[in-house]
Scaffold this active site. Structure first.
Site, PDB file in Angstrom:
ATOM      1  N   ARG A  70       0.828  -1.219   0.000  1.00  0.00           N
ATOM      2  CA  ARG A  70       0.000   0.000   0.000  1.00  0.00           C
ATOM      3  C   ARG A  70       0.854   1.257   0.000  1.00  0.00           C
ATOM      4  NH1 ARG A  70      -3.097  -3.744   3.545  1.00  0.00           N
ATOM      5  NH2 ARG A  70      -1.320  -3.336   4.838  1.00  0.00           N
TER       6      ARG A  70
ATOM      7  N   GLU B 108       2.886  -5.999  13.886  1.00  0.00           N
ATOM      8  CA  GLU B 108       1.822  -6.176  14.883  1.00  0.00           C
ATOM      9  C   GLU B 108       1.316  -7.612  14.900  1.00  0.00           C
ATOM     10  OE1 GLU B 108      -1.660  -3.817  14.216  1.00  0.00           O
ATOM     11  OE2 GLU B 108      -2.374  -4.107  16.254  1.00  0.00           O
TER      12      GLU B 108
END
Ligand code: AMP
Length: 178
Positions: free
Chosen positions: A58, A95
């Protein structure tokens, strides 16, 4: 422009317990995308930048138009095994898992200042890894840009010295899904 309204939130993706902030919904909204690029331009108008490093995937979609607009070289930080040339690579935890990013060594001109671009900063591990590759090659980090920041994951401890800039921050994971 209320970016919160155009960012899709997907609970329990890609793993249980993770609230995924999906900016494909921002890319699908031309006004939101154009606002984001305008804000990037404003944020870095007075910063000395020699090139842009965009993070797969992205980050590519923000780094490319920004680099084009500023007439700067664009370098891709890609996932392991995608780049064909002589690479520098770095593994890190994010994460929700482990990842390795690679950059063509010959693209990272020593002494140049690079702006690193991604969509979201969670723990800061991804950006720290790219910053470390830049520095290993004798180049400098001009800054870090990301649309979304999750400061409660304490990314400042890893990458605060590079003065990361974001357009919207979420303070916890307790956001209703849209
Ligand atoms: P980190 O290295 O922990 O800062 O993770 C940042 C990278 O993982 C970015 O490339 C993000 O696209 C992705 N990421 C991590 N957490 C999330 C999340 N909650 N929502 C969307 N993307 C995420």
């Amino acid at each position: 422009m209320d970016l919160d309204k155009v960012i899709r939130k997907v609970p329990n993706f890609p793993k249980p317990g993770i609230l995924f902030y999906d900016i494909t919904s921002l890319f699908a909204d031309p006004e939101a995308l154009s606002y984001t690029l305008k804000k990037m331009e404003e944020l870095y108008r007075d910063t000395e930048i020699d090139g842009v490093i965009a993070i797969e995937s992205r980050g590519f979609l923000l780094g490319a138009p920004f680099a084009l607009q500023k007439k700067l070289p664009l370098v891709l930080a890609r996932k392991q095994g995608k780049l064909p040339g002589d690479i520098i690579g770095k593994s890190y935890s994010l994460e929700y898992g482990e990842e390795t990013l690679e950059i063509h060594k010959s693209d990272l001109t020593p002494g140049k200042k690079w702006l690193i671009v991604d969509d979201l900063i969670a723990t800061g591990g991804t950006l720290e890894a790219v910053a470390s590759m830049i520095e290993t090659q004798g180049a400098e980090v001009a800054g870090i840009f990301s649309v979304i920041g999750l400061p409660f994951l304490k990314y400042g401890e890893k990458i605060g010295k590079y003065e990361p800039r974001t357009l919207i921050n979420y303070e916890n994971e307790c956001v209703d899904s849209k």
